[in-house]
Motif scaffolding. Structure first.
Motif, short mmCIF file in Angstrom:
data_model
loop_
_atom_site.label_atom_id
_atom_site.label_comp_id
_atom_site.label_asym_id
_atom_site.label_seq_id
_atom_site.Cartn_x
_atom_site.Cartn_y
_atom_site.Cartn_z
N PRO A 129 8.05 5.98 -19.85
CA PRO A 129 8.96 6.30 -18.75
C PRO A 129 8.43 5.89 -17.37
CG PRO A 129 8.45 8.28 -20.03
CD PRO A 129 7.61 7.17 -20.55
N LEU A 130 7.12 5.70 -17.24
CA LEU A 130 6.55 5.32 -15.96
C LEU A 130 6.53 3.81 -15.71
CD1 LEU A 130 3.56 7.78 -15.64
CD2 LEU A 130 5.67 7.77 -14.35
N TYR A 131 6.85 3.03 -16.72
CA TYR A 131 6.80 1.58 -16.58
C TYR A 131 7.64 1.07 -15.40
CZ TYR A 131 6.86 -3.34 -17.78
OH TYR A 131 6.73 -4.70 -17.73
N VAL A 146 4.58 17.48 -15.07
CA VAL A 146 5.77 17.92 -15.80
C VAL A 146 5.66 17.52 -17.28
CG1 VAL A 146 8.28 17.61 -16.02
CG2 VAL A 146 7.24 17.92 -13.76
N TRP A 147 5.17 16.31 -17.55
CA TRP A 147 5.03 15.82 -18.93
C TRP A 147 4.08 16.72 -19.74
CZ3 TRP A 147 7.49 11.97 -21.55
CH2 TRP A 147 6.94 11.57 -22.76
N ARG A 157 0.84 -1.22 0.00
CA ARG A 157 0.00 0.00 0.00
C ARG A 157 0.86 1.25 0.00
NH1 ARG A 157 -4.76 -0.15 4.15
NH2 ARG A 157 -5.44 1.51 2.77
N THR A 158 1.95 1.22 0.74
CA THR A 158 2.86 2.37 0.79
C THR A 158 3.53 2.58 -0.56
OG1 THR A 158 3.28 1.88 3.12
CG2 THR A 158 4.81 3.37 2.01
N ARG A 159 3.98 1.47 -1.18
CA ARG A 159 4.61 1.58 -2.50
C ARG A 159 3.63 2.14 -3.52
NH1 ARG A 159 7.11 -3.43 -1.48
NH2 ARG A 159 5.50 -4.48 -2.67
N ARG A 160 2.39 1.69 -3.48
CA ARG A 160 1.39 2.19 -4.44
C ARG A 160 1.08 3.66 -4.20
NH1 ARG A 160 -2.22 -3.10 -3.85
NH2 ARG A 160 -0.99 -4.45 -5.21
N VAL A 209 3.44 9.43 -10.16
CA VAL A 209 2.72 9.54 -11.43
C VAL A 209 2.11 10.93 -11.58
CG1 VAL A 209 0.68 8.72 -12.68
CG2 VAL A 209 2.26 7.08 -11.70
N LEU A 210 1.49 11.43 -10.53
CA LEU A 210 0.89 12.77 -10.60
C LEU A 210 1.94 13.85 -10.87
CD1 LEU A 210 -1.74 12.57 -7.72
CD2 LEU A 210 -2.16 12.53 -10.19
#
Length: 70
Positions: free
Chosen positions: A53-55, A20-21, A4-7, A14-15
Motif C-alpha cells: 500500500p505504500l508503493y 496504524v498497520w 526534499r519536501t516530498r520525501r 510512512v510513520l
C-alpha cells in the motif's frame, strides 16, 4: 514542491501508516484462535504486506528527483 519536501512528507506518511498497520495487525491477530503456525503465517504476511500500500507514496516522493533545476 521540492524533492526534499516530498520525501519529508512521505516519511511522515510512512510513520503514520506503519503505526496504524501494526496496531491493526495486532488487533486482528487477537481475534483469531491461538496457534503458533497461524502466528507465523499471519505475521509473515503482515510483515511483507505493508510495502504494497505504500508503493504509490514512495513513487510520489521520488517523482521528479532526477530532473535538473534551471
Amino acid at each position: 514542491m521540492g524533492p526534499r519536501t516530498r520525501r519529508f512528507i512521505a516519511m511522515l506518511g510512512v510513520l503514520a501508516f506503519l503505526a496504524v498497520w501494526i496496531w491493526g495487525a495486532i488487533s486482528i491477530r487477537g481475534l483469531l484462535p491461538p496457534s503458533q503456525l497461524l502466528d507465523l503465517l499471519f505475521f509473515a504476511v503482515a510483515g511483507i504486506g505493508w510495502g504494497v500500500p505504500l508503493y504509490p507514496l514512495f513513487r510520489w516522493a521520488e517523482r521528479g528527483s532526477g530532473k535538473k533545476r534551471d
